[in-house]
Enzyme design. Sequence first.
Site, PDB file in Angstrom:
ATOM      1  CG  HIS A 213      31.920  -1.152 -54.152  1.00 25.66           C
ATOM      2  ND1 HIS A 213      33.203  -1.463 -54.537  1.00 25.66           N
ATOM      3  CD2 HIS A 213      32.018   0.010 -53.443  1.00 25.66           C
ATOM      4  CE1 HIS A 213      34.041  -0.532 -54.094  1.00 25.66           C
ATOM      5  NE2 HIS A 213      33.347   0.371 -53.429  1.00 25.66           N
TER       6      HIS A 213
ATOM      7  NE  ARG B  16      40.201   1.058 -53.892  1.00 26.93           N
ATOM      8  CZ  ARG B  16      38.979   1.565 -54.064  1.00 26.93           C
ATOM      9  NH1 ARG B  16      38.493   2.437 -53.186  1.00 26.93           N
ATOM     10  NH2 ARG B  16      38.267   1.221 -55.111  1.00 26.93           N
TER      11      ARG B  16
ATOM     12  CE  LYS C 219      37.309   7.019 -52.988  1.00 28.70           C
ATOM     13  NZ  LYS C 219      36.845   5.949 -53.883  1.00 28.70           N
TER      14      LYS C 219
ATOM     15  CD  GLU D  25      35.764   3.593 -55.870  1.00 30.31           C
ATOM     16  OE1 GLU D  25      35.045   4.613 -55.967  1.00 30.31           O
ATOM     17  OE2 GLU D  25      36.037   3.050 -54.777  1.00 30.31           O
TER      18      GLU D  25
ATOM     19  CB  THR E 211      37.135  12.333 -60.999  1.00 30.10           C
ATOM     20  OG1 THR E 211      37.376  12.305 -59.592  1.00 30.10           O
ATOM     21  CG2 THR E 211      35.864  11.571 -61.322  1.00 30.10           C
TER      22      THR E 211
ATOM     23  CG  ASP F 252      31.842   9.121 -55.831  1.00 29.41           C
ATOM     24  OD1 ASP F 252      31.010   8.716 -56.667  1.00 29.41           O
ATOM     25  OD2 ASP F 252      32.874   8.495 -55.542  1.00 29.41           O
TER      26      ASP F 252
ATOM     27  CD  GLU G 258      34.370  -4.352 -55.495  1.00 30.65           C
ATOM     28  OE1 GLU G 258      33.373  -5.086 -55.611  1.00 30.65           O
ATOM     29  OE2 GLU G 258      34.374  -3.165 -55.883  1.00 30.65           O
TER      30      GLU G 258
ATOM     31  CD  GLN H 211      39.057   4.656 -50.040  1.00 30.87           C
ATOM     32  OE1 GLN H 211      39.598   4.307 -51.083  1.00 30.87           O
ATOM     33  NE2 GLN H 211      37.779   4.467 -49.802  1.00 30.87           N
TER      34      GLN H 211
ATOM     35  CD  GLU I  55      31.946   6.119 -58.586  1.00 30.29           C
ATOM     36  OE1 GLU I  55      31.085   7.032 -58.552  1.00 30.29           O
ATOM     37  OE2 GLU I  55      32.829   5.974 -57.711  1.00 30.29           O
TER      38      GLU I  55
ATOM     39  CG  ASP J  42      35.984   7.902 -57.126  1.00 30.39           C
ATOM     40  OD1 ASP J  42      36.836   8.810 -57.063  1.00 30.39           O
ATOM     41  OD2 ASP J  42      35.449   7.393 -56.118  1.00 30.39           O
TER      42      ASP J  42
HETATM   43 CA    CA Z   1      33.565   6.212 -55.656  1.00 33.24          CA
END
Ligand code: CA
Length: 440
Positions: free
Chosen positions: A146, A249, A265, A211, A269, A139, A385, A252, A213, A245
């Site tokens: 971002h 948080r 993570k 996320e 997915t 990834d 975000e 993380q 992606e 993804d």
């Molecule tokens: Ca990612």
Amino acid sequence: MQLNHTHDPAATSWVTSANAAGCDFPIQNLPLAVFRHYSGADDFRGGVAIGDQVIDLAQVSAADCLDGLAAQAAAACAQPSLNDFFAMGPAAWQALRHGLFALLKSGAEGAQVDALRSCLVPQITVAYTVPARIGDYTDFYTSIHHASNIGKLFRPDDLVTPNFRWLPIAYHGRVSSIGISGQKFRRPLGQVMAPGGSRPDFGPCTRLDYELELGIFIGQGNAHGEQIALDDAEQHVFGICLLNDWSARDIQFWEMAPLGPFLAKNFATTISPWIVTTEALAPYHQAWERPAADPQPLPYLASEHNRAEGALDIQLEVWLETAQQRAQGQAPSRLSHTSFKHQYWTVAQMVAHHTVGGCNLQPGDLLGSGTISGPTPAEAGALIELAEGGRKPVTLANGEQRGFLQDGDAVILKGWCEKPGCARIGFGQSRGEILPALQP
Ligand code: CA
């Protein structure tokens, strides 16, 4: 890649649903997936989308609809994963596309066209699975918007790390929890350190995020110890799907230093079933620009071709469907809309960088593009975000608010390419839903 007759925007199909305005799967697209009847009564095998139908490639092979290399390609797709087909390389990928295009176009006739009619399966009757045995999943982290948005939240003095403008940053991800659209997964548990705390708490993630992606499927790999040169990268990329993804948080930000994300993570997915091929995407390449004030790429990440057409204009949307919306029959809410064209590094640069040290990619390997956030706040590809770290929750049309995701929330990614003079092609969607955590 040169444009050819399969990109002709005027081309239509006798599968009339493929000609409808706004259809994701016109004759110019022809993406691949692995499918079976939703009852599970038959075996998974490869298929190609046309309109609201799936072309059953096992049946195409059995019915001798195609000849030569195209027939060999269809035979390679008549199994539960597309790795063997990926390994055949661009000539075989093109032979299958062009062979099917010839049979599907309006006015086509003959015994092979008649045989193809018996190979169509309505998409509403099928279920999909992950289309390849993914050996490795990497990834990336290639959107400067971002990176900057996240930096503002957590590193006010250091918005983008010094390496970001020099190399496509990535970590090695987890394959076993990659699921196809429709995936449901439990909210993860893990360790979280409160701000200023001295020992971590253990429990369900409270800052669950998505996320936006793209997933890049590698076609042909490279030998161990060899490199894929930047301008050869396109020959090694079979195609692209949507990828979510999912990210915890709170977990993380406690676990990430010094080696990168782990439990934050690795729990799920979600990818979309259809892989849009490199050839189908050819009309949507455009110039890739690096701001003059930024470092210019090192020679192995720089080429005229990459500058001229390294970027890809893929329109992307994130939608949220809450349990309340589902229960009350309300429409999902669109959270953001952006394009992949804003990405700081191109797909070819990701492939070249991945292999420059001699790492071998293999057919079916999956690369995540990294979160795709555009230049304006409304184009952010993650809820952290949009909601500024949970401080400014997003308000949905029905009045619900989200700082982070709640149990029962489903996140839906959509993607398509569209511009004047070209056929619109779509990616379908990727949908994943959050179930309550197992109690510790
Ligand atoms: Ca990612």
